[in-house]
Structures are given as structure tokens and as C-alpha cells.
Write an enzyme that holds these catalytic residues in place. Sequence first.
Site, PDB file in Angstrom:
ATOM      1  N   ALA A 284       0.867  -1.177   0.000  1.00  0.00           N
ATOM      2  CA  ALA A 284       0.000   0.000   0.000  1.00  0.00           C
ATOM      3  C   ALA A 284       0.903   1.225   0.000  1.00  0.00           C
ATOM      4  O   ALA A 284       2.047   1.159   0.477  1.00  0.00           O
ATOM      5  CB  ALA A 284      -0.876  -0.014   1.233  1.00  0.00           C
TER       6      ALA A 284
ATOM      7  N   GLU B 138      -0.863  -9.269  -0.505  1.00  0.00           N
ATOM      8  CA  GLU B 138      -2.288  -9.460  -0.200  1.00  0.00           C
ATOM      9  C   GLU B 138      -3.121  -9.497  -1.482  1.00  0.00           C
ATOM     10  O   GLU B 138      -4.075 -10.266  -1.602  1.00  0.00           O
ATOM     11  CB  GLU B 138      -2.773  -8.368   0.760  1.00  0.00           C
ATOM     12  CG  GLU B 138      -2.191  -8.571   2.163  1.00  0.00           C
ATOM     13  CD  GLU B 138      -2.437  -7.402   3.093  1.00  0.00           C
ATOM     14  OE1 GLU B 138      -2.097  -6.254   2.699  1.00  0.00           O
ATOM     15  OE2 GLU B 138      -2.968  -7.610   4.193  1.00  0.00           O
TER      16      GLU B 138
HETATM   17  N1  COA Z   1       4.599   3.068  -0.600  1.00  0.00           N
HETATM   18  C1  COA Z   1       4.998   4.214  -1.142  1.00  0.00           C
HETATM   19  N2  COA Z   1       6.121   4.344  -1.877  1.00  0.00           N
HETATM   20  C2  COA Z   1       6.857   3.240  -2.054  1.00  0.00           C
HETATM   21  C3  COA Z   1       6.499   1.992  -1.516  1.00  0.00           C
HETATM   22  C4  COA Z   1       5.308   1.934  -0.752  1.00  0.00           C
HETATM   23  N3  COA Z   1       4.859   0.799  -0.209  1.00  0.00           N
HETATM   24  N4  COA Z   1       7.435   1.094  -1.834  1.00  0.00           N
HETATM   25  C5  COA Z   1       8.357   1.737  -2.581  1.00  0.00           C
HETATM   26  N5  COA Z   1       8.008   3.029  -2.712  1.00  0.00           N
HETATM   27  C6  COA Z   1       8.722   4.095  -3.430  1.00  0.00           C
HETATM   28  C7  COA Z   1       9.925   4.585  -2.660  1.00  0.00           C
HETATM   29  O1  COA Z   1       9.548   5.551  -1.690  1.00  0.00           O
HETATM   30  C8  COA Z   1      10.767   5.180  -3.774  1.00  0.00           C
HETATM   31  O2  COA Z   1      10.210   6.415  -4.134  1.00  0.00           O
HETATM   32  P1  COA Z   1      11.192   7.712  -4.405  1.00  0.00           P
HETATM   33  O3  COA Z   1      12.079   7.255  -5.547  1.00  0.00           O
HETATM   34  O4  COA Z   1      10.254   8.800  -4.778  1.00  0.00           O
HETATM   35  O5  COA Z   1      11.957   7.896  -3.145  1.00  0.00           O
HETATM   36  C9  COA Z   1      10.506   4.209  -4.924  1.00  0.00           C
HETATM   37  O6  COA Z   1       9.279   3.566  -4.627  1.00  0.00           O
HETATM   38  C10 COA Z   1      11.561   3.160  -5.091  1.00  0.00           C
HETATM   39  O7  COA Z   1      11.725   2.482  -3.873  1.00  0.00           O
HETATM   40  P2  COA Z   1      13.110   2.310  -3.098  1.00  0.00           P
HETATM   41  O8  COA Z   1      12.809   2.063  -1.656  1.00  0.00           O
HETATM   42  O9  COA Z   1      14.027   3.421  -3.446  1.00  0.00           O
HETATM   43  O10 COA Z   1      13.644   0.951  -3.788  1.00  0.00           O
HETATM   44  P3  COA Z   1      14.675  -0.081  -3.155  1.00  0.00           P
HETATM   45  O11 COA Z   1      15.071  -0.994  -4.270  1.00  0.00           O
HETATM   46  O12 COA Z   1      15.748   0.591  -2.406  1.00  0.00           O
HETATM   47  O13 COA Z   1      13.808  -0.928  -2.089  1.00  0.00           O
HETATM   48  C11 COA Z   1      11.854  -2.113  -1.312  1.00  0.00           C
HETATM   49  C12 COA Z   1      12.733  -1.740  -2.509  1.00  0.00           C
HETATM   50  C13 COA Z   1      10.627  -2.842  -1.837  1.00  0.00           C
HETATM   51  C14 COA Z   1      12.621  -3.045  -0.350  1.00  0.00           C
HETATM   52  C15 COA Z   1      11.454  -0.830  -0.554  1.00  0.00           C
HETATM   53  O14 COA Z   1      10.907   0.089  -1.497  1.00  0.00           O
HETATM   54  C16 COA Z   1      10.422  -1.026   0.521  1.00  0.00           C
HETATM   55  O15 COA Z   1      10.749  -1.524   1.592  1.00  0.00           O
HETATM   56  N6  COA Z   1       9.153  -0.616   0.284  1.00  0.00           N
HETATM   57  C17 COA Z   1       8.111  -0.672   1.244  1.00  0.00           C
HETATM   58  C18 COA Z   1       7.636  -2.086   1.453  1.00  0.00           C
HETATM   59  C19 COA Z   1       6.562  -2.141   2.524  1.00  0.00           C
HETATM   60  O16 COA Z   1       6.812  -1.936   3.683  1.00  0.00           O
HETATM   61  N7  COA Z   1       5.330  -2.460   2.091  1.00  0.00           N
HETATM   62  C20 COA Z   1       4.221  -2.604   2.985  1.00  0.00           C
HETATM   63  C21 COA Z   1       3.455  -1.342   3.016  1.00  0.00           C
HETATM   64  S1  COA Z   1       2.107  -1.454   4.189  1.00  0.00           S
END
Ligand code: COA
Length: 260
Positions: free
Chosen positions: A66, A115
Site C-alpha cells: 500500500a 495481499e
Molecule cells: N509506498 C509508497 N512508496 C513506495 C512503496 C510503498 N509501499 N514502496 C516503494 N516506494 C517508493 C519509494 O519511496 C521510492 O520512491 P522515491 O524514488 O520517490 O523515493 C521508490 O518507490 C523506489 O523504492 P526504493 O525504496 O528506493 O527501492 P529499493 O530498491 O531501495 O527498495 C523495497 C525496494 C521494496 C525493499 C522498498 O521500497 C520497501 O521496503 N518498500 C516498502 C515495502 C513495505 O513496507 N510495504 C508494505 C506497506 S504497508
Amino acid sequence: MSYENILVHTENGIGTITINRPKKLNALNKVTIQELHNAFTTLNNDPSTKVIIITGSGEKAFVAGADISEFANFSVEQGAELARNGQEILFDYVANLSTPVIAAVNGFALGGGLELAMAAHFRIASHTAKMGLPEVSLGVIPGYGGTQRLPQLIGKGKAMELIMTAGMMDAQEALACGLVNHVTAPEELLDLAKKIASKIMRNSSVAIAHAIKAVNDNYTDGVNGYETEITQFGVCFGTEDFKEGTTAFLEKRKANFPGK
Ligand code: COA
């Protein structure tokens, strides 16, 4: 219909929905959830669409969850409403569609992404997929059915561990515990989904819809799935597909189901 955050393509009876916010790793914001609802509704109501495939755009993510930026400042009431509305219009909605839904998991499927994949009727994955419910690392719990569907699919102990550790499973681990049915190379993922879809499409879409309901009722509180099976089994006898399927068998020919 034109959409901001998703792509919809229909061909040969298969509707493919691609979540298309690759710069945000296809995170599910409010607009995307509503668009997905609309697209699933349109495809499910189209009798020529026999199978729906859901996937993510880009090489990195199916859906990374999300959209955290949208709910970071929510109140208790807003949080509950977010989960309730999402479950109603997307996650439970997809699980209960009468058209089969296959999730083609092409990368990160985290939180709401996993999910959504679990709400689909089954899942296949590329070997680059990574799956998990990391919500407790954000101080929240899965809110789109994850605490219910993950234990159903992989068992309570494994689900508890994945949720508590906020860990990620790779595709092979997901295959081993039944979270996904097949693992393939990224470039072959959609072809595999379509190949499975074409096997499904040879069968009666009406019978498949009844089967989905009967299987789902096994997991519906207060409902006796065996009773549902008896009822749905009986209903099939009144369908044109049943007449065609049994007649074709007895005439030693391939069935040509009218889908009625
Ligand atoms: N919500 C909002 N934005 C998200 C997102 C999420 N769930 N997951 C990734 N993004 C965004 C990041 O903020 C980033 O945006 P920006 O470039 O404007 O800063 C972009 O997507 C790329 O993500 P980034 O974190 O830089 O990639 P990464 O390869 O370093 O890491 C993940 C990948 C998936 C490990 C990491 O993005 C992450 O942990 N995301 C959240 C996962 C999560 O907790 N999901 C459950 C949500 S309830």
C-alpha cells in the site's frame, strides 16, 4: 476506459491488468485501488473474458505494498476505514470474482502487494519474486486480508514467522510452501500465465464460477462449504454448459461450451 495507474489489455479471452507505477514500485494508492476495482468489474462482466491476469510493470516489482505516503498521518478511524474499504472493493472483491484471476508475481510483492496476489485465485512467480508482509516493521499489521489468507495458504506457523519477522520469501521458498504454484524466468512469466489461462478456457466458465464459490466457502466463517458444493453441483445440471459437456463426451467430440 482510460486509467492513470493501470494498463488493461484483452486478447483471446484473456484480460491482463498491469499495475503501472514502476517509479513507486507499483505501490497501491487510492486511485490505483479504485482503478483496479473498475477494471476487474469491467472484465468480470464481459462474457468474452474467461481469465484475468494481474501483474506489475517494470522488472522490479509486482506491488511493493500500500502507498505508505498516503496513510502515514491517518487516525484510528481512518486506518480502519482504509482497510475496510480496500478489502471490500479490491481484495475480497477479487477473491470472490466468478472469473478466474491469476497473479503473475514479477518482483517484490510486499504488504498489500502480497495481499493482492493472495486474493487472486492462484499465483505464479518469476524467480526474481520476493514476497512478504513487512507491516509490523512500520508499526502496523497487514490490513488487506494478509493475516487471514497467508495462514490459509502456507499454514499458521510459517505465516506467523513471516509476519512477525517482517521477512521476505524468495520464489523457491514460496513454491515449496504452496504460496505460488509455479516459478519461471521473468521473460516467460506472462507466457506461462497465458498458457495456464488457455487450459482453463477449454472448460466450462459457468462450472468454474460455481467451483470458485464452493472452494471459497470452505474459508467463509459460518458457512458449510459441503452444503455449498451440493447446491452448486445441482445448479450445474440446469446449465447449457452441462448439457454440452456431457453430450460432447458421449458423442466422443470436444465440448464447445456456450458459457451459459
Ligand atoms: N509506498 C509508497 N512508496 C513506495 C512503496 C510503498 N509501499 N514502496 C516503494 N516506494 C517508493 C519509494 O519511496 C521510492 O520512491 P522515491 O524514488 O520517490 O523515493 C521508490 O518507490 C523506489 O523504492 P526504493 O525504496 O528506493 O527501492 P529499493 O530498491 O531501495 O527498495 C523495497 C525496494 C521494496 C525493499 C522498498 O521500497 C520497501 O521496503 N518498500 C516498502 C515495502 C513495505 O513496507 N510495504 C508494505 C506497506 S504497508
